[in-house]
Design an enzyme around this catalytic site. Structure first.
Site, PDB file in Angstrom:
ATOM      1  N   LYS A 114       3.013  78.177  11.300  1.00  0.00           N
ATOM      2  CA  LYS A 114       2.706  77.772  12.660  1.00  0.00           C
ATOM      3  C   LYS A 114       3.058  76.300  12.827  1.00  0.00           C
ATOM      4  CE  LYS A 114      -1.503  76.288  13.851  1.00  0.00           C
ATOM      5  NZ  LYS A 114      -1.823  74.921  13.432  1.00  0.00           N
ATOM      6  N   LYS A 140      -8.650  83.311   4.735  1.00  0.00           N
ATOM      7  CA  LYS A 140     -10.014  82.910   4.345  1.00  0.00           C
ATOM      8  C   LYS A 140     -10.845  84.176   4.121  1.00  0.00           C
ATOM      9  CE  LYS A 140      -9.813  78.667   7.142  1.00  0.00           C
ATOM     10  NZ  LYS A 140     -10.146  77.438   6.447  1.00  0.00           N
ATOM     11  N   GLU A 144     -14.199  70.525  14.087  1.00  0.00           N
ATOM     12  CA  GLU A 144     -13.704  69.685  12.993  1.00  0.00           C
ATOM     13  C   GLU A 144     -14.301  68.298  13.101  1.00  0.00           C
ATOM     14  OE1 GLU A 144      -9.598  70.432  11.523  1.00  0.00           O
ATOM     15  OE2 GLU A 144      -9.260  70.720  13.659  1.00  0.00           O
ATOM     16  N   ASP A 199      -2.563  73.820  18.857  1.00  0.00           N
ATOM     17  CA  ASP A 199      -2.860  73.618  17.436  1.00  0.00           C
ATOM     18  C   ASP A 199      -3.872  74.636  16.900  1.00  0.00           C
ATOM     19  OD1 ASP A 199      -2.586  72.219  15.001  1.00  0.00           O
ATOM     20  OD2 ASP A 199      -4.436  71.115  15.372  1.00  0.00           O
ATOM     21  N   HIS A 243      -5.500  80.234  15.448  1.00  0.00           N
ATOM     22  CA  HIS A 243      -6.711  80.513  14.664  1.00  0.00           C
ATOM     23  C   HIS A 243      -7.816  81.154  15.509  1.00  0.00           C
ATOM     24  CE1 HIS A 243      -4.516  78.175  11.887  1.00  0.00           C
ATOM     25  NE2 HIS A 243      -4.983  76.994  12.176  1.00  0.00           N
ATOM     26  N   LYS A 291     -11.522  68.223  17.714  1.00  0.00           N
ATOM     27  CA  LYS A 291     -11.460  67.234  16.631  1.00  0.00           C
ATOM     28  C   LYS A 291     -12.583  66.233  16.835  1.00  0.00           C
ATOM     29  CE  LYS A 291      -7.239  68.202  14.865  1.00  0.00           C
ATOM     30  NZ  LYS A 291      -7.200  68.808  13.541  1.00  0.00           N
TER      31      LYS A 291
HETATM   32  C1  BG6 Z   1      -4.344  73.563  11.124  1.00  0.00           C
HETATM   33  C2  BG6 Z   1      -4.277  72.551  12.228  1.00  0.00           C
HETATM   34  O1  BG6 Z   1      -3.659  74.727  11.483  1.00  0.00           O
HETATM   35  O2  BG6 Z   1      -5.708  73.884  10.866  1.00  0.00           O
HETATM   36  C3  BG6 Z   1      -5.076  71.314  11.872  1.00  0.00           C
HETATM   37  O3  BG6 Z   1      -2.924  72.192  12.458  1.00  0.00           O
HETATM   38  C4  BG6 Z   1      -6.493  71.695  11.498  1.00  0.00           C
HETATM   39  O4  BG6 Z   1      -5.103  70.402  12.957  1.00  0.00           O
HETATM   40  C5  BG6 Z   1      -6.504  72.796  10.448  1.00  0.00           C
HETATM   41  O5  BG6 Z   1      -7.151  70.532  11.010  1.00  0.00           O
HETATM   42  C6  BG6 Z   1      -7.900  73.301  10.225  1.00  0.00           C
HETATM   43  O6  BG6 Z   1      -7.915  74.160   9.132  1.00  0.00           O
HETATM   44  P1  BG6 Z   1      -9.239  74.370   8.275  1.00  0.00           P
HETATM   45  O7  BG6 Z   1      -8.848  75.419   7.294  1.00  0.00           O
HETATM   46  O8  BG6 Z   1      -9.553  73.052   7.636  1.00  0.00           O
HETATM   47  O9  BG6 Z   1     -10.297  74.794   9.226  1.00  0.00           O
END
Ligand code: BG6
Length: 515
Positions: free
Chosen positions: A174, A208, A242, A261, A266, A366
């Site tokens: 991605k 995951k 996050e 993103d 996700h 974020k």
């Molecule tokens: C990525 C994004 O796909 O996933 C990032 O580009 C993000 O911005 C990350 O921080 C988060 O992944 P995880 O596994 O830490 O939740």
């Protein structure tokens, strides 16, 4: 499909015992990583492959980095050794590395340069890993910025590297396109070169364990499956919060923003898994089919809907874990008056029989108060209030699936508080992965790479789903991009996003359950 004497369904695909699962076999292979010296390779891919080797999952294989800056095999091995020590120092063991390093190769090349694809073929052939029947298995991994993907795929096709010469697969990272139109275009280019079952579109959330568990948990426990619908569920909430900002990824993030993103991929994958119908069996396409139906049932948003039921935000400076952190506009490579959103909240509906009328609230951003990915299903209140002295609203029953960082499943419900006069008190029953299995959760890339090596497409995203996910978010993106936000930055780093996100639920007498 017919009913057996025992009243159990018998089907071609599904049985109650001796389940015939697809068997996937690991054959010798060469993995060509375009962008083999890049950040993703150093931080995620090579450490994952090294782990698999250490655990003796991989024996007969080679990893061939392709790209720039120039290096020979020996230099590449040294560079990767250093980066493993930096990013995964704990796992590094000199003796194992010595053996592992011999499986690494590098070819200096330019993605647009045709002669380099001839060299690539020579190099793959010279490595000489051959599987049963003389077949050569080659996996191409596009660990490159999205704009590079089309040219690489076109060259692979042109030089017969995608279908005829090798038994090939391709892994595409991605972001998959920038919007619906560019995703379609990329799919078209991929389709010209590869068959759909050779294409592995990766979304690391699907690697995951607690995410995979959603299907197992839902469809193997009568107690939950029976209530998983509009009759019992008041609302569903998905939070992907996050704590980190954008680190050094300012340039990428400026062109992406939170919707491209995280939401388009996700979050939509989590949404699909939580809302989908049971597949008729545990096979890649049956599962992908059901997820697709959900994506297609998500109510399309028009202008008014987006205005009323979505919230955008951007973080300003603030405090996280006692440390002062800069606002988004002060981050490296970010335009000082940037209007890129770093926060999204929205209310969605799935217009099908199971979910009619149940709101799905989604929130991601974020620099939020803490790192947590969680899915909450709030149950409806019983109509009769027998207990409690006051008229306060009783705490609802909630089922909480915590995906990270503290992987667990909790059920919250009310009990009588001891001694007091008929007071209800909320308590939890908790299943924790770490406590029960006494093991750490494996990083998602290990599982996904292994699945691709074996040829299992279950955890990869199909062409039609990618396009459907873009179709859901495209209207939001264009409306937001055509209307400059007046209030950015509108939340402080370390908070749960702008106040409108709270109001989105409060105006309906609900609240975010993840805090
Ligand atoms: C990525 C994004 O796909 O996933 C990032 O580009 C993000 O911005 C990350 O921080 C988060 O992944 P995880 O596994 O830490 O939740």
């Amino acid at each position: 499909m017919n009913w057996s004497d025992t009243g159990v369904i018998e089907s071609r695909f599904l049985q109650t015992c001796n389940i015939r699962a697809d068997e996937f076999k690991l054959e010798p292979f060469v993995m060509v990583i375009f962008g083999g010296r890049g950040d993703l390779s150093k931080r995620k891919l090579l450490p994952a492959i090294y782990h698999l080797f250490k655990e003796k999952e991989l024996v007969d294989f080679a990893v061939l980095g392709f790209g720039a800056p120039p290096a020979d095999d020996g230099q590449y091995r040294e560079i990767m050794k250093e980066s493993l020590r930096t990013f995964d120092g704990e796992a590094y063991e000199e003796k194992i590395w010595e053996e592992f390093g011999k499986h690494l190769f590098f070819l200096t090349g330019v993605f647009e340069e045709e002669k380099d694809y001839r060299k690539l073929r020579e190099k793959i052939d010279s490595i000489g890993i051959t599987a049963t029947g003389g077949v050569k298995n080659v996996i191409y991994y596009l660990a490159v910025p999205p704009r590079e993907a089309p040219v690489i795929v076109e060259k692979l096709r042109k030089f017969n590297l995608s279908r005829a010469t090798y038994q090939a697969k391709i892994i595409v990272e991605k972001p998959f396109g920038h919007d619906l139109q560019s995703a379609r275009e990329l799919n078209r280019i991929l389709d010209d070169a590869f068959d759909e079952n050779q294409i592995y579109r990766i979304d690391h959330y699907l690697g995951k364990d607690p995410v995979q568990n959603i299907i197992f948990f839902r469809f193997s426990n009568a107690i939950f499956e029976e209530i998983w619908n509009r009759r019992y569920i008041d609302n569903v909430q998905i939070t992907v919060a996050e704590e980190i900002g954008i680190d050094t990824r300012g340039a990428f993030y400026e062109s992406a923003g939170v919707v491209r993103d995280i939401v388009q991929n996700h979050v939509m994958q989590l949404f699909g898994l939580v809302a989908m119908e049971p597949p008729i069996a545990f096979k890649a396409d049956f599962i992908r089919e059901e997820k697709l139906k959900i994506l297609r049932s998500i109510r399309p948003m028009n202008e008014e809907y987006i205005r009323e039921d979505t919230v955008r935000g951007q973080y300003g400076p603030g405090w996280i874990r006692g440390e002062r952190v800069p606002g988004y506009r002060e981050e490296e490579k970010v335009f000082p008056r940037s209007n890129t959103p770093t926060f999204f909240a929205g209310k969605f509906y799935v217009d099908n029989l199971r979910w009619a009328g149940v709101p799905f609230y989604i929130r991601t951003g974020k620099r939020l108060a803490r790192r947590v990915t969680e899915i909450c299903l709030q149950l409806k209140q019983l109509p009769l209030r027998l207990f409690g002295r006051t008229c306060d609203v009783a705490e609802p029953d909630i089922l909480i699936l915590t995906i990270q960082p503290d992987e667990k499943i909790a059920l919250r419900f009310g009990v009588k508080y001891p001694y007091s006069e008929n007071q209800i008190y909320p308590v939890s029953m908790v299943f924790s992965y770490k406590e029960v299995f006494q093991t750490k959760i494996h990083p998602p890339y290990e599982r996904l790479l292994m699945d691709c090596m074996k040829g299992d497409l279950t955890l990869f995203v199909r062409e039609d789903a990618v396009e459907e996910m873009w179709a859901i978010v495209d209207p939001i993106l264009s409306q937001w991009e055509n209307n400059t936000p007046a209030d950015f930055p509108n939340y402080k780093a370390g908070e749960w996003g702008p106040p409108q996100a709270r109001l989105l639920l409060e105006r309906e007498n609900r609240r975010w359950l993840t805090e």
